[in-house]
Each structure stands twice: as structure tokens, then as C-alpha cells.
Design an enzyme around this catalytic site. Structure first.
Site, PDB file in Angstrom:
ATOM      1  N   ASP A   1       0.641  -1.401   0.211  1.00 39.84           N
ATOM      2  CA  ASP A   1       0.122  -0.057  -0.079  1.00 39.84           C
ATOM      3  C   ASP A   1       0.952   1.326   0.064  1.00 39.84           C
ATOM      4  O   ASP A   1       0.502   2.209   0.771  1.00 39.84           O
ATOM      5  CB  ASP A   1      -0.861   0.035   1.071  1.00 39.84           C
TER       6      ASP A   1
ATOM      7  N   LYS B   1      -6.736  -5.036  -3.035  1.00 38.97           N
ATOM      8  CA  LYS B   1      -7.411  -5.582  -2.025  1.00 38.97           C
ATOM      9  C   LYS B   1      -8.559  -4.791  -1.217  1.00 38.97           C
ATOM     10  O   LYS B   1      -8.241  -3.454  -1.294  1.00 38.97           O
ATOM     11  CB  LYS B   1      -6.218  -5.977  -0.858  1.00 38.97           C
TER      12      LYS B   1
ATOM     13  N   CYS C   1      -2.077  -2.445   7.822  1.00 45.53           N
ATOM     14  CA  CYS C   1      -1.973  -3.423   6.610  1.00 45.53           C
ATOM     15  C   CYS C   1      -0.724  -4.257   6.714  1.00 45.53           C
ATOM     16  O   CYS C   1      -0.824  -5.546   6.583  1.00 45.53           O
ATOM     17  CB  CYS C   1      -2.197  -2.706   5.371  1.00 45.53           C
TER      18      CYS C   1
END
Length: 183
Positions: free
Chosen positions: A14, A74, A105
């Protein structure tokens, strides 16, 4: 245990434009992730990225996206909740994680992979959170759960294994580019 290039994979979690702008020292995190991705490419280590809600928080930053072929969008905080990522991670070896946010995450992905029996290493100088205290808490929690906490330089030297490899000369400038950690 050392991280063997032939038996590891790199997951960039991310590192997305809008999220990175809020992360403490986000530019440094992205730069370290890029160095890891370049080193992985030179040494034949598979690399992927994940993107949480790319429509809302942007895509992987361009300088990093150019280095990564496989991207897993995701909806779960843990990338392990995505079947395609889980299959990628299960394909072998230590999963080396870098990216954001360390306490959400990255943490959840690492713990999920450990729960599934995967060896995991989190690159401390290549992960970040909005609040540095959250990053530190995540690293401490990960240690307790058997995740190796490493640095970018440690990973690159372990992937190399020896200085007399032909790739050493190509990886050395990446190591030199790390420079000292200046707060």
C-alpha cells in the site's frame, strides 16, 4: 535465519499516493521500498505490490509502480485475505514486507502469513505510519509473534550472500544510496 534471495519474495504494501502523503517520513519509506524493489529485480527475487482502495487513496506511487509488475488490489487490511496474494505468498520462502501503514496493513499481513506458517521479515526502515508511535508499537508486536525485523541494508546483503557475485557491483550503489538515517 538469513534471507536467501532464491527463497524469498518482496511484497510492497500500500505505498499509494494519498496514503503516503499522510505517513511520517513517507518519502523515505517510498525510497527504501524502491531500493528494495530494484535490488530484488537485480537478484531475481519476485516482487509484488498491494493497493488498498485505489479509487479512494490512489495507486502505487509512480516511481515505485514502474519497478513492480504484479499488483494485487485488496479490500481486506491483510493482503493475506486476498486469495491471489495468498497464492503468490505461498509460492515459497520468506515473505519480505515493506510499505504502509506499519500498524495496520503491514502488521495484519505479517501476522496472517505467520498464522499460515510462512516465514516473514518486515523491513523496519521501509515501513511507516502516520504516527511514529504506531509504527514502533507494530514493530514490537511483530517481534513477539516471530516476525524478523530487518533493515533495507540487511536484506540486500543477505540476498547477495557474498561479495564476489557479479550482481554485487550493481547492488552496491543501492546500498550506498541508503545513506545515514537523519531524523
Amino acid at each position: 535465519m538469513l534471507i536467501d534471495a532464491a527463497a524469498s519474495r518482496l511484497a510492497v504494501i500500500d505505498v499509494q499516493s494519498r496514503l503516503l502523503a499522510a505517513v511520517s517520513r513517507g518519502d523515505r519509506v517510498a525510497a527504501r521500498c524502491a531500493i528494495l524493489a530494484k535490488g530484488a529485480a537485480l537478484l531475481g527475487v519476485p516482487v509484488c505490490a498491494t493497493e488498498q482502495n485505489p479509487a479512494g487513496i490512489g495507486r502505487t506511487v509512480p516511481e515505485l509502480a514502474a519497478l513492480i509488475g504484479t499488483v494485487f488490489p485488496k479490500t481486506t487490511f491483510s493482503a493475506g485475505g486476498d486469495p491471489a496474494f495468498a497464492t503468490w505468498a505461498e509460492a515459497g520462502g520468506t515473505v519480505v514486507l515493506c510499505g504502509t501503514e506499519a500498524h495496520v496493513c503491514v502488521l495484519q499481513t505479517a501476522l496472517d502469513l505467520r498464522r499460515r506458517g510462512r516465514p516473514v521479515a518486515v523491513v523496519a526502515d521501509a515501513v511507516g505510519s502516520r504516527d511514529p508511535a504506531d509504527r514502533e508499537a507494530a514493530l514490537n508486536r511483530l517481534r513477539v509473534h516471530g516476525v524478523d525485523i530487518v533493515t533495507t541494508e540487511m536484506v540486500l546483503f543477505e540476498w547477495l550472500g557474498r561479495y564476489d557475485r557479479p550482481e554485487f557491483r550493481a547492488v552496491l550503489p543501492l546500498i550506498k544510496a541508503l545513506g545515514p538515517d537523519v531524523a
